[in-house]
Design an enzyme around this catalytic site. Sequence first.
Site, PDB file in Angstrom:
ATOM      1  N   CYS A 166       0.804  -1.227   0.000  1.00 36.44           N
ATOM      2  CA  CYS A 166       0.000   0.000   0.000  1.00 36.44           C
ATOM      3  C   CYS A 166       0.838   1.279   0.000  1.00 36.44           C
ATOM      4  O   CYS A 166       0.289   2.367  -0.192  1.00 36.44           O
ATOM      5  CB  CYS A 166      -0.932   0.004   1.213  1.00 36.44           C
ATOM      6  SG  CYS A 166      -2.121  -1.360   1.217  1.00 36.44           S
ATOM      7  N   HIS A 245      12.127   1.850   5.902  1.00 34.85           N
ATOM      8  CA  HIS A 245      12.001   0.413   5.620  1.00 34.85           C
ATOM      9  C   HIS A 245      12.547  -0.382   6.806  1.00 34.85           C
ATOM     10  O   HIS A 245      13.717  -0.253   7.153  1.00 34.85           O
ATOM     11  CB  HIS A 245      12.777   0.068   4.353  1.00 34.85           C
ATOM     12  CG  HIS A 245      12.309  -1.184   3.677  1.00 34.85           C
ATOM     13  ND1 HIS A 245      12.183  -2.397   4.347  1.00 34.85           N
ATOM     14  CD2 HIS A 245      11.912  -1.416   2.393  1.00 34.85           C
ATOM     15  CE1 HIS A 245      11.749  -3.312   3.494  1.00 34.85           C
ATOM     16  NE2 HIS A 245      11.573  -2.746   2.313  1.00 34.85           N
ATOM     17  N   HIS A 334      -3.022  20.009   6.150  1.00 32.68           N
ATOM     18  CA  HIS A 334      -3.923  18.904   5.846  1.00 32.68           C
ATOM     19  C   HIS A 334      -3.161  17.588   5.938  1.00 32.68           C
ATOM     20  O   HIS A 334      -2.006  17.496   5.512  1.00 32.68           O
ATOM     21  CB  HIS A 334      -4.512  19.050   4.435  1.00 32.68           C
ATOM     22  CG  HIS A 334      -5.138  20.384   4.174  1.00 32.68           C
ATOM     23  ND1 HIS A 334      -6.395  20.716   4.609  1.00 32.68           N
ATOM     24  CD2 HIS A 334      -4.655  21.476   3.517  1.00 32.68           C
ATOM     25  CE1 HIS A 334      -6.682  21.954   4.230  1.00 32.68           C
ATOM     26  NE2 HIS A 334      -5.643  22.436   3.567  1.00 32.68           N
ATOM     27  N   HIS A 338      -3.290   7.183   4.683  1.00 30.09           N
ATOM     28  CA  HIS A 338      -3.767   5.968   4.017  1.00 30.09           C
ATOM     29  C   HIS A 338      -4.949   5.357   4.766  1.00 30.09           C
ATOM     30  O   HIS A 338      -4.827   5.000   5.941  1.00 30.09           O
ATOM     31  CB  HIS A 338      -2.629   4.955   3.941  1.00 30.09           C
ATOM     32  CG  HIS A 338      -3.056   3.617   3.443  1.00 30.09           C
ATOM     33  ND1 HIS A 338      -3.680   3.450   2.225  1.00 30.09           N
ATOM     34  CD2 HIS A 338      -2.956   2.373   3.994  1.00 30.09           C
ATOM     35  CE1 HIS A 338      -3.942   2.163   2.055  1.00 30.09           C
ATOM     36  NE2 HIS A 338      -3.523   1.495   3.099  1.00 30.09           N
ATOM     37  N   HIS A 367     -14.967   4.875   3.706  1.00 30.52           N
ATOM     38  CA  HIS A 367     -16.398   4.599   3.654  1.00 30.52           C
ATOM     39  C   HIS A 367     -16.904   4.518   2.210  1.00 30.52           C
ATOM     40  O   HIS A 367     -17.669   3.611   1.862  1.00 30.52           O
ATOM     41  CB  HIS A 367     -17.160   5.682   4.406  1.00 30.52           C
ATOM     42  CG  HIS A 367     -18.640   5.444   4.494  1.00 30.52           C
ATOM     43  ND1 HIS A 367     -19.197   4.521   5.346  1.00 30.52           N
ATOM     44  CD2 HIS A 367     -19.677   5.994   3.804  1.00 30.52           C
ATOM     45  CE1 HIS A 367     -20.512   4.517   5.209  1.00 30.52           C
ATOM     46  NE2 HIS A 367     -20.830   5.401   4.278  1.00 30.52           N
ATOM     47  N   ASN A 371     -10.526   0.380   0.943  1.00 32.20           N
ATOM     48  CA  ASN A 371      -9.070   0.386   0.869  1.00 32.20           C
ATOM     49  C   ASN A 371      -8.670  -0.055  -0.541  1.00 32.20           C
ATOM     50  O   ASN A 371      -8.749  -1.227  -0.881  1.00 32.20           O
ATOM     51  CB  ASN A 371      -8.495  -0.568   1.919  1.00 32.20           C
ATOM     52  CG  ASN A 371      -6.975  -0.610   1.897  1.00 32.20           C
ATOM     53  OD1 ASN A 371      -6.323  -0.012   1.049  1.00 32.20           O
ATOM     54  ND2 ASN A 371      -6.398  -1.330   2.853  1.00 32.20           N
TER      55      ASN A 371
END
Length: 469
Positions: A166, A245, A334, A338, A367, A371
């Site tokens: 992702c 990582h 802002h 994710h 919503h 995902n």
Amino acid sequence: MLVISACLLALSLLYLFYKLIDKRISQSCYILHYECFKPTEDRKVSTEFSGKMIRKCKNLGIEDYQFLLRAIVSSGIGEETYGPRNFFLGHGTNSSLNDSLHEMDEFFSETLDKLFSRSRVSPQDIDILVVNVSVMASVPSLTSRIINHYKMRNDIKSFNLSGMGCSASLISINIVQNMFKTHRNKLALVLTSESIAPSWYNGNERSMILTNCLFRCGGAAVLLTNKRGLQKQSMFKLKCLVRTHLGSSDEAYTCCRQQEDDKGHVGFFLGKTLPRTATRALTENLKNIAPKILPLTALFCFILIANIQKFGAKFLHIRVKRKVILNFKLGVDHFCLHPGGKAVIDGVKQSLGLTEGDMEPSRMTLHRFGNTSASSLWYVLGYMEAKKRLKKGDRVLMIGFGSGFKCNSCMWEVLRDLDDKNVWEDCVDNFPPKSLTNPYLEKYGWINDDPWIPPPEIVQAFASIESGD
């Protein structure tokens, strides 16, 4: 001679200064336009449809059905998300290569046609192409498939990423950013998506069947440039990007991975250590990006208070009720986070000390679209734009997580007031809704009963599956 020497020296210094400024400008990374993918209305995945599809899995028992249905109802995912076409053709649990290629072709053509039309950029103008789709690595590559479809130039620089999870979207942006440092006056195209068609898990391992409920179809195409003449037309400027990582840690490496279960069914394993690993990755990432985006006064105050608390706890035995949290809102307007799930959003909110208003774009994206893996960030950004919240000079912090385990973040500066409703055009005025409660909670309320007594129709349905009817 002295005057001439002084003039030559001054001209040399001015030339070096000009070259330095010119180099910095040419290495800038701007977003010209981005487009999110919206499948057709006949592909919407409701809770009822999900329940019917789960019941088709021969390896799932009644208790597994209860577990998955409970996860769907409480996930924060609404009734208007989208699934791949093969789910609706009756073979979602047994996909083919053509199903995956059709899913990608639909995303590519729909999104890129709109992007090229709205930006007035020709496919032949693209110098750099980066595609990230984690679970699909076709031959020829997806980049080759796009180059062939749009007849792009022979000298295009292409990169095809897989297995990045992702967080792959910001990895793709980082590749473009680095290419821009050595290639002047270029246009780059980033496509970010996930292939959901082949990702259905047919086994019954609890740590693996959960992913069947969480992911939905989506994707985004982002057009970037470092051309100085296009700066005024651009939407965003990349200020900094940090990648973290934790793959050297066995715990982090194994907490989220694709694997086979004991019966040979391929799926995605989500370990119990995943929340702890995600928190660690986020903390490490924020340590690196904070000095780049926050004022020195905020950093100094945080370090001072944190050390005072440590001193008090160690030498004065003073218990700290609440540890000090670095206030990122001093440097960020802002937060584009994710929407990996309700738990992910709540965890980031707590870690950064944010308000419910800060989390609204991520919750609404979860919503409405679910995902969609690496592309989710662009739906969140689109929500902010559709709500007319992005004004010139605003700073947007993007944060994404991915298997491996990775946490990547970047800061964008808004270059002009933005108000395009894009993929949210038909529904943004209805958001946020009064309630995010799943409308099927009343119908499926029995899933939370303890002890659980399955309804007669559910018992009958599973009995039919076992008998092969």
